[in-house]
Design an enzyme around this catalytic site. Structure first.
Site, PDB file in Angstrom:
ATOM      1  N   SER A 261      47.269 -90.252  10.490  1.00  0.00           N
ATOM      2  CA  SER A 261      46.326 -91.384  10.492  1.00  0.00           C
ATOM      3  C   SER A 261      45.110 -91.098   9.624  1.00  0.00           C
ATOM      4  O   SER A 261      44.219 -91.958   9.516  1.00  0.00           O
ATOM      5  CB  SER A 261      45.854 -91.668  11.922  1.00  0.00           C
ATOM      6  OG  SER A 261      46.946 -92.055  12.713  1.00  0.00           O
TER       7      SER A 261
ATOM      8  N   THR B 105      40.012 -82.907  13.552  1.00  0.00           N
ATOM      9  CA  THR B 105      40.135 -83.137  12.128  1.00  0.00           C
ATOM     10  C   THR B 105      38.722 -83.133  11.591  1.00  0.00           C
ATOM     11  O   THR B 105      37.771 -83.203  12.358  1.00  0.00           O
ATOM     12  CB  THR B 105      40.828 -84.493  11.930  1.00  0.00           C
ATOM     13  OG1 THR B 105      42.068 -84.419  12.571  1.00  0.00           O
ATOM     14  CG2 THR B 105      40.994 -84.882  10.488  1.00  0.00           C
TER      15      THR B 105
ATOM     16  N   THR C  13      42.829 -81.319   8.528  1.00  0.00           N
ATOM     17  CA  THR C  13      42.997 -81.104   9.960  1.00  0.00           C
ATOM     18  C   THR C  13      43.923 -79.953  10.282  1.00  0.00           C
ATOM     19  O   THR C  13      44.742 -79.539   9.453  1.00  0.00           O
ATOM     20  CB  THR C  13      43.569 -82.386  10.627  1.00  0.00           C
ATOM     21  OG1 THR C  13      43.500 -82.251  12.049  1.00  0.00           O
ATOM     22  CG2 THR C  13      45.014 -82.636  10.229  1.00  0.00           C
TER      23      THR C  13
HETATM   24  O1  DON Z   1      46.957 -86.455  10.954  1.00  0.00           O
HETATM   25  C1  DON Z   1      46.589 -87.015  11.971  1.00  0.00           C
HETATM   26  O2  DON Z   1      46.533 -88.216  12.095  1.00  0.00           O
HETATM   27  C2  DON Z   1      46.138 -86.163  13.164  1.00  0.00           C
HETATM   28  N1  DON Z   1      46.789 -84.881  13.133  1.00  0.00           N
HETATM   29  C3  DON Z   1      44.666 -86.033  13.121  1.00  0.00           C
HETATM   30  C4  DON Z   1      44.124 -85.284  14.308  1.00  0.00           C
HETATM   31  C5  DON Z   1      42.695 -85.555  14.546  1.00  0.00           C
HETATM   32  O3  DON Z   1      42.081 -86.346  13.891  1.00  0.00           O
HETATM   33  C6  DON Z   1      42.062 -84.874  15.692  1.00  0.00           C
HETATM   34  N2  DON Z   1      40.621 -85.012  15.587  1.00  0.00           N
HETATM   35  N3  DON Z   1      39.819 -85.370  16.265  1.00  0.00           N
END
Ligand code: DON
Length: 558
Positions: free
Chosen positions: A440, A368, A386
């Site tokens: 999140s 993300t 993301t």
């Molecule tokens: O929306 C979410 O919470 C996850 N799809 C976010 C993924 C994420 O932060 C990966 N990054 N490091």
């Protein structure tokens, strides 16, 4: 402390850089995971654009220069606060295609198929980024739309120099692109890994961006882009259709608002779990003397962990897309009273074990990127976006040039199955046609007495909410400047698995020993999140907190 060498070498416009101090800008600033993209945003600000204009341009540039997470094939959230204190949030989270179902992640024998959930054409949610950036711009922007997309087109068409960090990331991710010949071709140099210093040109992406520049969302959800995307879906067993694309709408929502020690917290409502969980943790922590017990002490880390455990349990119990769960008890979850009751269950000398039985509902049930912008009028944008995994599904539909998300992986996969390993099966976040998967991502803005104080956010999957929490505690309770607030060691607890994760090299052995004696199960991680924050300091200067846990981040401004 994380080394600041990279940022000390950064060439930011008119930035005042002093070793040990954050980069500061007198007028306006952009901080993101890609210094190239931050400069695109800073140019927009200099050309008279406001914070939303700059955020939109930076987000499009990130889709080119930070392909692991910057995107047009994914989704995200934007929190806006004007200099006068008006607030709005924009939800451009992906939605499940209309043909999706609750049991689509189970194989013929009823077993959970993780590959299908996370790494297949079925894992792709209906992308939201183009619709969301356009909605925010149409309500708050000033410069022409085309001006904001143009720098990304240039970067895709003419290419940009591959940094050592990007070269390494692309090399490490080659196996992810095996599923998609178009992705493999776009992100390798004739099959060989890109070397630092080589130029990455993305012509198909430039052409798609040009259609978006000319036609707005219709250049993405209709016409040639949509044709190519749906054709790719149809020939590879995907379920996303023209009807799904036409039906996609970004939504303006009321923010989640809370207070912490007199500061106003403005954050993202469902389908993000961020705002509610963050405000609940802050409300619990308000009753503990964090400032006195100090940053990084065992006493402080203990009450933080216990607050995280309780708020993440409520996250698992109650949270999902509010359009499908009209009964989420939002007011209660963010109330001071519920927080007080939760606080009263915290023992200062011992961890409270997490138990599965605490999920008492019927039918129970990491890439993300974040950017922060503040303009000369103190309008502020906090934007997290993301593709879900690094490079999302690893799939590019032939001819489109953009990576598709694998956000369907954020739905609870197995109805009714919640495990000590962290699988959640509660009903609010089961897959349903048209539903948005729980997130999140927690873009957040902090103000006090009507004045902007902090713009914060981070990637990191379920750890995001805790990373954002810690940037706020570091500024509000521990008086850290923006850079120290970002650099300081981080911890994470998410109820299940019942473990306290901590960043290596950041906490002393005796602090960790004291936490162990209280009954915490400790687990070391390399690093957590990548928060990019802007703090308005007491002189009214904009301090940039650039997170160098991941490569290539940078601030720019004037
Ligand atoms: O929306 C979410 O919470 C996850 N799809 C976010 C993924 C994420 O932060 C990966 N990054 N490091």
């Amino acid at each position: 402390m994380i080394a600041r060498v990279a940022f000390l070498l950064g060439l930011s416009i008119n930035a005042c850089v002093v070793a040990g101090a954050p980069e500061t800008f007198p007028h306006a600033a952009v901080v993101s995971q890609s210094e190239i993209a931050s400069k695109v945003g800073a140019d927009v600000l200099r050309d008279g654009g406001n914070a939303v204009d700059a955020a939109v341009a930076t987000a499009f540039a990130l889709a080119v220069t930070h392909p692991a997470a910057g995107n047009i094939g994914g989704g995200g959230f934007l929190v806006y606060r004007s200099g006068q204190g008006n607030v709005a949030t924009y939800d451009f989270r992906e939605r499940a295609p209309l043909a999706a179902s609750e049991t689509m992640w189970l194989d013929e024998n009823g077993n959970y198929d993780s590959k299908r959930h996370h790494s297949s054409w079925l894992s792709v949610g209906v992308p939201g980024s183009v619709a969301g950036l356009h909605l925010a711009w149409s309500e708050q922007g000033q410069l022409p739309w085309r001006r904001l997309v143009e720098p990304a087109i240039q970067l895709a068409e003419e290419g940009f120099v591959v940094s050592p960090g990007l070269a390494e990331s692309l090399k490490d991710s080659r196996s992810r692109f095996r599923i998609s010949p178009a992705a493999l071709s776009q992100f390798t140099n004739n099959g060989m890994p890109y070397e630092p210093g080589e130029v990455l040109i993305q012509r198909d992406l430039a052409a798609t961006l040009r259609r978006i520049a000319e036609h707005g969302p219709a250049g993405f959800y209709e016409g040639k882009t949509a044709e190519l995307l749906v054709a790719g879906m149809q020939s590879n067993g995907g379920i996303l259709t023209h009807e799904d694309l036409r039906a996609y709408k970004a939504v303006r929502r009321e923010p989640i608002r809370g207070t912490y020690r007199g500061y106003d917290i403005i954050s993202m409502p469902p389908p993000s779990s961020g705002g509610i969980t963050l405000v609940q943790m802050l409300n619990i922590l308000e009753g503990f003397p964090i400032r006195e017990t100090g940053a990084g002490s065992a006493a402080t880390l203990h009450v933080m962990t216990e607050s995280m455990r309780r708020a993440y349990l409520n996250r698992a119990r109650y949270l999902g897309d509010s359009d499908f769960n009209p009964d989420i008890p939002v007011a209660r979850l963010i109330s001071k009273e519920v927080a007080k009751n939760l606080r009263n269950t915290i023992k200062l000398d011992a961890a409270t074990p997490s138990v599965l039985e605490d999920i008492r509902l019927q039918h129970e049930s990491n890439e993300t990127t974040h950017l922060s912008v503040v303009d000369k009028d103190l309008n502020a944008v906090s934007l997290t976006t993301t593709l879900e995994y690094s490079y999302g599904s690893g799939i590019i539909a032939e001819g489109t040039g953009f990576l598709l998300n694998n956000e369907m992986g954020d739905f609870n996969p197995v109805p009714g199955k919640t495990t000590e390993q962290g699988l959640i099966g509660t009903s609010p976040n089961l897959t349903q046609p048209g539903k948005r998967m729980l997130s999140s991502m927690s873009p957040t803005i902090v103000a006090r007495d009507g004045k902007l104080v902090l713009v914060t956010g981070s990637p990191g999957g379920r750890t995001i909410i805790n990373t954002v929490l810690q940037t706020i505690l570091n500024v509000v309770d521990h008086d850290m400047n923006a850079q120290d607030a970002v650099d300081f060691g981080r911890i994470h607890h998410q109820w299940m698995p019942d473990e306290l994760r901590y960043e290596q090299f950041q906490f002393s052995p005796d602090t960790l020993e004291q936490l162990k004696l209280k009954g915490h199960r400790l687990k070391q991680t390399t690093y957590q999140g990548s928060a990019h924050i802007i703090k308005v300091n007491s002189e009214g200067q904009l301090e940039a907190g650039v997170d160098h846990r991941r490569p290539d981040a940078g601030a720019a401004g004037h």
